[in-house]
Write a protein that holds these residues in place. Structure first.
Motif, short mmCIF file in Angstrom:
data_model
loop_
_atom_site.label_atom_id
_atom_site.label_comp_id
_atom_site.label_asym_id
_atom_site.label_seq_id
_atom_site.Cartn_x
_atom_site.Cartn_y
_atom_site.Cartn_z
N LYS A 13 3.64 -8.10 -0.71
CA LYS A 13 4.08 -8.11 0.67
C LYS A 13 3.81 -6.73 1.26
N SER A 14 3.23 -6.73 2.46
CA SER A 14 2.86 -5.47 3.10
C SER A 14 3.59 -5.34 4.44
N GLU A 15 3.99 -4.10 4.72
CA GLU A 15 4.66 -3.84 5.99
C GLU A 15 3.72 -4.08 7.17
N LYS A 16 2.43 -3.80 6.97
CA LYS A 16 1.42 -4.01 8.00
C LYS A 16 0.39 -5.01 7.49
N PRO A 17 -0.29 -5.72 8.39
CA PRO A 17 -1.32 -6.68 7.94
C PRO A 17 -2.49 -5.97 7.25
N ASN A 44 6.92 4.30 -0.76
CA ASN A 44 5.94 3.36 -0.22
C ASN A 44 5.76 2.13 -1.12
N LEU A 45 6.38 2.11 -2.29
CA LEU A 45 6.14 1.03 -3.23
C LEU A 45 7.46 0.58 -3.86
N ARG A 46 7.60 -0.72 -3.92
CA ARG A 46 8.74 -1.31 -4.63
C ARG A 46 8.23 -2.47 -5.47
N VAL A 47 8.68 -2.51 -6.71
CA VAL A 47 8.30 -3.58 -7.63
C VAL A 47 9.55 -4.37 -8.00
N ALA A 48 9.48 -5.67 -7.86
CA ALA A 48 10.62 -6.51 -8.24
C ALA A 48 10.94 -6.32 -9.71
N VAL A 49 12.21 -6.37 -10.04
CA VAL A 49 12.64 -6.19 -11.43
C VAL A 49 13.52 -7.36 -11.84
N VAL A 50 13.59 -7.58 -13.14
CA VAL A 50 14.57 -8.53 -13.68
C VAL A 50 15.92 -7.83 -13.65
N THR A 51 16.82 -8.31 -12.81
CA THR A 51 18.10 -7.63 -12.63
C THR A 51 18.95 -7.72 -13.90
N PHE A 52 19.96 -6.87 -13.94
CA PHE A 52 20.86 -6.89 -15.10
C PHE A 52 21.57 -8.23 -15.22
N ASN A 99 -0.28 5.43 -9.22
CA ASN A 99 -0.88 6.48 -8.39
C ASN A 99 -1.96 5.92 -7.47
N ASN A 100 -2.79 5.01 -8.00
CA ASN A 100 -3.85 4.43 -7.17
C ASN A 100 -3.26 3.59 -6.04
N ILE A 101 -2.24 2.78 -6.36
CA ILE A 101 -1.63 1.93 -5.34
C ILE A 101 -0.95 2.78 -4.27
N LEU A 102 -0.27 3.86 -4.69
CA LEU A 102 0.38 4.75 -3.71
C LEU A 102 -0.66 5.43 -2.83
N GLN A 103 -1.80 5.76 -3.41
CA GLN A 103 -2.85 6.38 -2.62
C GLN A 103 -3.38 5.41 -1.56
N ILE A 104 -3.55 4.14 -1.93
CA ILE A 104 -4.00 3.14 -0.96
C ILE A 104 -2.94 2.95 0.12
N LYS A 113 -1.41 3.49 5.52
CA LYS A 113 -0.15 3.77 6.21
C LYS A 113 0.76 2.54 6.21
N THR A 114 1.01 2.03 5.03
CA THR A 114 1.85 0.85 4.88
C THR A 114 2.72 0.99 3.64
N LYS A 115 3.69 0.11 3.53
CA LYS A 115 4.52 0.02 2.34
C LYS A 115 4.24 -1.31 1.65
N ILE A 116 4.36 -1.32 0.32
CA ILE A 116 4.03 -2.51 -0.46
C ILE A 116 5.23 -2.92 -1.31
N TYR A 117 5.47 -4.24 -1.34
CA TYR A 117 6.50 -4.80 -2.21
C TYR A 117 5.84 -5.83 -3.13
N ILE A 118 5.89 -5.58 -4.43
CA ILE A 118 5.37 -6.53 -5.42
C ILE A 118 6.51 -7.46 -5.80
N THR A 119 6.35 -8.74 -5.49
CA THR A 119 7.47 -9.69 -5.54
C THR A 119 7.75 -10.24 -6.93
N ILE A 120 6.83 -10.05 -7.90
CA ILE A 120 7.00 -10.59 -9.24
C ILE A 120 7.33 -9.44 -10.21
#
Length: 424
Positions: free
Chosen positions: A256-260, A340-348, A225-230, A235-242
Motif C-alpha cells: 500500500k502506497s501513500e501516493k499512486p 517511510n516504511l511499515r511491515v505488518a507483523v504477527v501480533t502477540f 535500505n533499497n526500499i527506503l531509498q525508493i 516521496k511516498t510511504k509504504i505499508y507491506i500488508t503481509i
C-alpha cells in the motif's frame, strides 16, 4: 551499485541454506587444488622435497596407484554411508517431531562441510591418479601430490568420526529444541534492539493505493535500505500488508502506497523483496513458535505419547514468549528519524492464540500438561511487556484454557488442582 550488492547478499542467504551449497563449493576447491598440484609437479616440487625429506615420499608408481585407489574407494563408501545417515536423520526428525524441522537440519553447516570435504578429497584423488604413470621413477613421480592425497584422506577419517558424533547429537530432541530456541532468540533480540528509543507513529493506511505482489511464495526477506531509498525518491510511504513468513498470493494486496505508483516503481519495490518456497528461523522468528508447538503437539499424539518432550517444548515456549513480550506490534521501521516504511507483523495476541489453540486441543485432557500451560501463562503475566494489553491477552488465554480443561477432565480432583494453580 549498493542495490546490486544487497541483492547478491540476499541471494547468498537463500542458497546458503541448501544442502548442496557448501559440498559443491568445496568440491570445486578440490578440483582447483588438484590442478594447482599438477602445475607445481611440473615445476619439480616433488624432486625438491624428495632431496630434503625422502621418507615422506612414495618412490614407486604402482604403490602410489594402489594407495590412492584404496583411498578413493574407501572415501566413496564413506560418503555414501554419510549421506545415508543424513537422510535417516531427516526421515526420523520428520516422522517423530515435525516436517518443519527439515529446512533447519538441512542447513546445518557442519554436515555440509563434512560432505564437502569428502567430495573435495575424492575429486583431488581422481585427478591425481590421472597424473601417475606406473613406470615412473621416484624423481618423476608426483610424490608430493600423492602424499597430500593421503593426508586429505586421513582428514576425512577424522571428519567422519566427528560426523557420527554430531549426527547422534543432532537427533536428540533437547538439542533440536535448543537450536530452534537460540536462532529465534538471536532474531528477537535483534528486533527488540532496533526498536529502542524510537518514537513511532504511522498514518492510517485504509485509504492508500493497493498493489499486488505479482508472484506467490513465502515472504522471506526484504532489502530495507533499497526500499527506503525508493520511498525517498518517490516521496511516498509504504505499508507491506503481509507479515514476514506468511504465504503471499499472486493477486492479493501486498503493498500500500501513500501516493499512486506506476508499474515500474511497483516492480522496483517487489524486486527488493525475497519470496521462497520454504521458511527459515533466521528470517522469521515466528517459525520457531510453530516448530516448537508442533513438536509438543506431536509428542502428545496417541501415536507418540511422549509428555516429557511436550513439557520441554513448553519450557522453551515460555522463554520465547517472555522475550516476545518485549517487542512491539507496530512493525514501523525508522531510518534517519523518518518512518517511510511499515511491515505488518504477527501480533502477540495472534501468536499466543495460534500456539495455545493447538496446545489446548491436544493437552486439555491431561492435567499435568494443563498445569504446565497455566504455569507458563502465569509466568508471562509477571513479565515486563512492551505494550500494556499483552498481560490482558495472556489472562484471556488462561481463562479459555481453564474452561476447556474443566469440560475435558473427568476427575474432580484434577479440576480442583488446576483451579488451585489458576487462583494462586
Amino acid at each position: 551499485m549498493k542495490k546490486i550488492f544487497v541483492r547478491i547478499f540476499d541471494f547468498f542467504n537463500t542458497v546458503e541454506s541448501k544442502i548442496a551449497f557448501y559440498p559443491t563449493l568445496l568440491a570445486i576447491t578440490g578440483f582447483f587444488v588438484a590442478a594447482l598440484m599438477m602445475y607445481l609437479e611440473g615445476q619439480g616440487i616433488s624432486k625438491e622435497i624428495m632431496d630434503v625429506l625422502p621418507l615422506l615420499m612414495v618412490e614407486d608408481g604402482d604403490t602410489a596407484l594402489s594407495v590412492l585407489s584404496a583411498c578413493l574407494g574407501g572415501l566413496i563408501s564413506l560418503m555414501v554411508f554419510s549421506f545415508s545417515m543424513v537422510m535417516l536423520l531427516l526421515s526420523q526428525a520428520s516422522s517423530n517431531y515435525s516436517p518443519r524441522l527439515l529446512p533447519g537440519l538441512i542447513s546445518d553447516k557442519r554436515h555440509q562441510f563434512i560432505l564437502g570435504i569428502y567430495l573435495a578429497t575424492i575429486l583431488y584423488n581422481i585427478f591425481t591418479l590421472f597424473s601417475i604413470e606406473p613406470s615412473e621413477d621416484k624423481y618423476t613421480l608426483p610424490g608430493f601430490s600423492v602424499l597430500l592425497g593421503i593426508v586429505m584422506t586421513i582428514i576425512c577419517l577424522v571428519a567422519f568420526i566427528y560426523f557420527i558424533h554430531n549426527i547422534s547429537q543432532s537427533i536428540q530432541i533437547n538439542n533440536i529444541l535448543d537450536t530452534i530456541f537460540e536462532s529465534a532468540e538471536i532474531r528477537l533480540k535483534k528486533l527488540i534492539k532496533s526498536e529502542e528509543d524510537q518514537n513511532k507513529t504511522f498514518p492510517d493506511t485504509s485509504k492508500w493505493h493497493a498493489y499486488p505482489a505479482g508472484s506467490s511464495g513465502y515472504f522471506q526477506n526484504l532489502s530495507i535500505n533499497n526500499i527506503l531509498q525508493i520511498c525517498e525518491e518517490e516521496k511516498t510511504k509504504i505499508y507491506i500488508t503481509i507479515p514476514k513468513g506468511l504465504f503471499v498470493l499472486k493477486n492479493a494486496t501486498f503493498l500500500k502506497s501513500e501516493k499512486p505508483l506506476d508499474d515500474k516503481v511497483v516492480k522496483a519495490f517487489v524486486s527488493n523483496i525475497s519470496f521462497a518456497r520454504g521458511e527459515l528461523i533466521e528470517d522469521n522468528y515466528t517459525l520457531a513458535f510453530k516448530q516448537i508447538t508442533e513438536i509438543a503437539v506431536k509428542a502428545m499424539s496417541p501415536g507418540i505419547n511422549d509428555p516429557g518432550t511436550a513439557i520441554n517444548a513448553i519450557d522453551y515456549l515460555t522463554d520465547l514468549f517472555a522475550l516476545r513480550m518485549q517487542k512491539q506490534d507496530n512493525g514501523i521501521i525508522v531510518h534517519n528519524k523518518k518512518t517511510n516504511l511499515r511491515v505488518a507483523v504477527v501480533t502477540f495476541k495472534e501468536l499466543l492464540f495460534n500456539v495455545m489453540a493447538s496446545l489446548r486441543t491436544y493437552c486439555k485432557h491431561d492435567p499435568i500438561m494443563v498445569s504446565k500451560l497455566l504455569w507458563m501463562l502465569k509466568y508471562l503475566q509477571n513479565q515486563p511487556a512492551a505494550e500494556v494489553n499483552y498481560h490482558t491477552q495472556v489472562s484471556e488465554e488462561m481463562e479459555t484454557l481453564l474452561k476447556q480443561a474443566k469440560d475435558s477432565l473427568e476427575s474432580e480432583t484434577d479440576v480442583a488442582a488446576i483451579e488451585k494453580i489458576y487462583k494462586a
